[in-house]
Design a protein around this motif. Structure first.
Motif, mmCIF file in Angstrom:
data_model
loop_
_atom_site.group_PDB
_atom_site.id
_atom_site.type_symbol
_atom_site.label_atom_id
_atom_site.label_comp_id
_atom_site.label_asym_id
_atom_site.label_seq_id
_atom_site.Cartn_x
_atom_site.Cartn_y
_atom_site.Cartn_z
ATOM 1 N N ASN A 3 0.442 -1.311 -0.062
ATOM 2 C CA ASN A 3 0.365 -0.274 0.084
ATOM 3 C C ASN A 3 0.623 1.254 -0.330
ATOM 4 O O ASN A 3 0.275 2.485 -0.090
ATOM 5 N N HIS A 4 2.024 1.011 -0.243
ATOM 6 C CA HIS A 4 3.170 2.513 0.371
ATOM 7 C C HIS A 4 3.905 2.218 -0.436
ATOM 8 O O HIS A 4 4.471 1.190 -0.438
ATOM 9 N N GLU A 5 4.339 3.169 -1.587
ATOM 10 C CA GLU A 5 6.204 3.014 -1.939
ATOM 11 C C GLU A 5 6.841 3.450 -1.575
ATOM 12 O O GLU A 5 7.733 3.030 -1.111
ATOM 13 N N VAL A 7 7.564 3.629 3.553
ATOM 14 C CA VAL A 7 6.308 3.079 4.684
ATOM 15 C C VAL A 7 7.321 4.386 5.995
ATOM 16 O O VAL A 7 8.315 3.927 5.499
#
Length: 173
Positions: A3-5, A7
């Protein structure tokens, strides 16, 4: 990282459920080992790289007893790195790590169906999907009697299979 490029450190800290100082010590150690990368362009965050992903997969294979030792590199391709290893009984096996995202393989949108309509994607995640599909195909082909290596285990972007005695394909011309 699905969900994140990158974190954010605060999210890492909350997921790890560690004291702030301890989380930063671990992050600093992982940076030193080059298992993660720090980026502060869009926002302050960290990204797992292939070395860190390799380590996580190797640890899982070792805990399962699938691999006990990495002997050496067997080959490098445009999509993967292949290693000769020993299993818990001392028999040779092959470990293949998918490496999507290499410069020589950036036309992935044209060649793979699992990208579909995505506009952004994580190369580690795509490598995982690629390995999952390859392992499932290998299981089906082997189960149907095709002469393929025996699929032994799969984790993240790695596949462990039996070693077939013979020359590598690149040496057959």
């Amino acid at each position: 990282m699905k969900n994140h490029e990158f974190v954010p450190a605060k999210l890492i800290n909350s997921i790890a459920n560690l004291k702030t100082g301890n989380a930063y010590k671990i992050i600093k150690r992982l940076l030193k080992l080059k298992f993660i990368q720090h980026v502060s362009i869009k926002y302050d965050g960290y990204k797992l790289n292939y070395s860190g992903y390799d380590y996580l997969a190797l640890q899982t294979f070792i805990k399962r007893g699938t691999i006990s030792e990495v002997v050496g590199k067997l080959g490098v391709g445009k999509e993967s790195d292949i290693y000769t290893c020993l299993n818990a009984q001392g028999d040779p096996v092959v470990l293949k790590f998918a490496r999507l995202g290499r410069t020589s393989f950036r036309t992935i949108k044209l060649n793979r169906d699992y990208i579909q309509n995505r506009t952004s994607y994580n190369w580690l995640y795509l490598s995982r999907i690629s390995s999952t599909k390859e392992y499932m195909f290998m299981q089906k082909l082997y189960g149907a009697g095709f002469p393929t290596p025996v699929p032994l285990d799969w984790n993240r972007h790695g596949i462990v299979m039996s070693l077939i005695d013979g020359p590598t394909m690149i040496k057959i011309v």
